[in-house]
Design a protein around this motif. Structure first.
Motif, mmCIF file in Angstrom:
data_model
loop_
_atom_site.group_PDB
_atom_site.id
_atom_site.type_symbol
_atom_site.label_atom_id
_atom_site.label_comp_id
_atom_site.label_asym_id
_atom_site.label_seq_id
_atom_site.Cartn_x
_atom_site.Cartn_y
_atom_site.Cartn_z
ATOM 1 N N THR A 1 -41.704 -23.604 -25.689
ATOM 2 C CA THR A 1 -42.368 -24.156 -24.432
ATOM 3 C C THR A 1 -42.305 -23.651 -23.246
ATOM 4 O O THR A 1 -42.913 -24.027 -22.235
ATOM 5 N N ASP A 2 -41.363 -22.520 -23.169
ATOM 6 C CA ASP A 2 -41.007 -21.947 -21.749
ATOM 7 C C ASP A 2 -40.344 -20.561 -22.396
ATOM 8 O O ASP A 2 -39.640 -20.451 -22.911
ATOM 9 N N ARG A 3 -40.679 -19.557 -21.117
ATOM 10 C CA ARG A 3 -40.037 -18.191 -21.210
ATOM 11 C C ARG A 3 -40.020 -17.607 -19.840
ATOM 12 O O ARG A 3 -41.422 -17.558 -19.413
ATOM 13 N N ARG A 4 -39.030 -17.067 -19.230
ATOM 14 C CA ARG A 4 -39.085 -16.327 -18.168
ATOM 15 C C ARG A 4 -38.050 -15.218 -18.450
ATOM 16 O O ARG A 4 -37.199 -15.190 -18.941
ATOM 17 N N GLU A 5 -38.644 -13.961 -17.707
ATOM 18 C CA GLU A 5 -37.744 -12.775 -17.882
ATOM 19 C C GLU A 5 -37.838 -11.866 -16.644
ATOM 20 O O GLU A 5 -38.831 -12.099 -15.760
ATOM 21 N N ASP A 6 -36.896 -11.292 -16.325
ATOM 22 C CA ASP A 6 -36.694 -10.439 -15.112
ATOM 23 C C ASP A 6 -35.700 -9.460 -15.343
ATOM 24 O O ASP A 6 -34.608 -9.682 -15.769
ATOM 25 N N VAL B 1 -34.829 -15.980 -20.243
ATOM 26 C CA VAL B 1 -34.598 -17.341 -20.845
ATOM 27 C C VAL B 1 -35.531 -18.016 -21.424
ATOM 28 O O VAL B 1 -36.775 -18.077 -21.007
ATOM 29 N N GLY B 2 -35.252 -18.591 -22.630
ATOM 30 C CA GLY B 2 -36.409 -19.099 -23.308
ATOM 31 C C GLY B 2 -36.193 -20.617 -23.682
ATOM 32 O O GLY B 2 -34.830 -20.929 -23.947
ATOM 33 N N THR B 3 -37.021 -21.634 -23.784
ATOM 34 C CA THR B 3 -37.032 -22.878 -24.164
ATOM 35 C C THR B 3 -37.644 -23.177 -25.289
ATOM 36 O O THR B 3 -38.920 -22.807 -25.407
ATOM 37 N N LEU C 1 -30.771 -10.714 -23.655
ATOM 38 C CA LEU C 1 -30.813 -9.391 -23.038
ATOM 39 C C LEU C 1 -31.624 -8.480 -23.933
ATOM 40 O O LEU C 1 -31.987 -8.428 -24.948
ATOM 41 N N ALA C 2 -32.414 -7.727 -23.103
ATOM 42 C CA ALA C 2 -33.207 -6.571 -23.685
ATOM 43 C C ALA C 2 -32.567 -5.607 -24.558
ATOM 44 O O ALA C 2 -31.494 -5.386 -24.124
ATOM 45 N N ASN C 3 -33.172 -5.403 -25.788
ATOM 46 C CA ASN C 3 -32.583 -4.665 -26.891
ATOM 47 C C ASN C 3 -33.344 -3.753 -27.364
ATOM 48 O O ASN C 3 -33.534 -3.662 -28.765
ATOM 49 N N ALA C 4 -34.113 -3.158 -26.675
ATOM 50 C CA ALA C 4 -35.317 -2.175 -27.109
ATOM 51 C C ALA C 4 -34.615 -0.945 -27.959
ATOM 52 O O ALA C 4 -35.637 -0.383 -28.887
#
Length: 305
Positions: free
Chosen positions: A249-254, A259-261, A279-282
């Motif tokens: 329903t939502d996702r924000r990244e910086d 943060v995902g909902t 956390l990014a885990n590329a």
């Protein structure tokens, strides 16, 4: 986090549970330790467990502790998990502590231990239902997009199966290779037992499957490039069974912090929300373009992998 690695690589592995005893762990009756099965293995790295199994083990312990208190009047309302160290395939125990028990609530903490090292912790808030009030409050309108897979595709069952995935351009399928895209994801799964031989409860199922919120919010065109560090699940009611759906329903990244909902639903409707931080885990991407699952839940390389 979950990476659809809820299923063993090979049905012939000596640690793989058979269909009559499918579970993430086996219970050692001598020591009381939980022994991870291949079903609990993660795709993040060798000897790593996925968050579905770890979360399920702690939810089971919390629920058992509340039952030991004789509090059948309480039901789970909030469940929070911190995944602060990698859990391995080594034996584990889950210790619980009642923080506060009152007439209308009970707060219980759990710690997932391997040896003497804590690798995860959880907090469960259990509340007593008292009936709705008479006043009117705001509520969102009908969520027509929270629709489980059709019954002819995913019949009602208590048997564990390969999860169904939905993305905007594809619809529902169990072919993970089809859903490696930037579309909005949904997820439908029937949770296996946490401990082989024990029937999963609705709370155990939703608490373990809630880790899948990282999958539906962080899976994109290159695969899953983020690993979640926590799970926060809030429930207005328990599921009506052990088949659970999640919808982003939502996702924000910086700067690599995301943060995902996700909405939590069953065939009756929406029952809660789950939020995950990641956390990014590329360097350790879970690439589903190279993995697919057979109908029996075994994992195999995709053609051309």
């Amino acid at each position: 986090m979950t990476a659809a690695s809820e299923f063993p690589d090979s049905p012939d592995s000596p640690d793989s549970p058979d269909s009559s005893g499918l579970g993430y762990y086996r219970l050692d009756p001598g020591t009381g330790e939980l022994l991870a099965t291949d079903l609990a293995a993660s795709m993040w790295g060798e000897n790593h467990l996925h968050g579905v199994a770890v979360s399920g083990a702690m939810a089971r312990a919390l629920e058992q502790r509340v039952a030991e208190l004789g509090r059948a009047d309480l039901r789970p309302a909030r469940y929070t998990v911190d995944l602060f160290r990698p859990a391995t395939m080594d034996p584990c125990v889950v210790r619980t502590e009642v923080v506060r028990e009152g007439n209308r609530l009970c707060l219980v903490d759990a710690t997932y231990l391997q040896g003497d090292v804590a690798v995860a912790r959880a907090s469960g808030l259990f509340l007593r239902a008292t009936g709705s009030t008479a006043g009117e409050t705001w509520a969102p309108g009908p969520e027509s997009d929270l629709v489980p897979p059709p019954l002819d595709l995913a019949p009602v069952t208590t048997e564990a199966h390969v999860p169904f995935i939905h993305s905007d351009a594809v619809g529902w399928s169990q072919d993970f290779t089809q859903h490696q895209n930037a579309g909005r994801k949904q997820y439908w799964s029937t949770g296996p037992s946490i401990v082989a031989g024990e029937a999963p409860t609705p709370f155990q199922a939703v608490a373990s499957i809630a880790d899948g919120a990282s999958l539906v919010t962080n899976w994109g065109s290159n695969g899953v490039e983020h690993i979640n560090t926590d799970i926060t699940l809030v429930l207005a009611r328990e599921p009506d069974g052990v088949s659970i759906g999640l919808a982003a329903t939502d996702r924000r990244e910086d700067d690599g912090i995301a943060v995902g909902t996700a909405a939590v639903f069953d065939r009756t409707g929406r029952l809660g929300t789950v939020v995950v931080s990641a956390l990014a885990n590329a360097k350790r991407v879970v690439d589903f373009a190279r993995v697919e699952y057979a109908e029996d839940g075994t994992r195999r390389a995709s053609p051309g992998a």
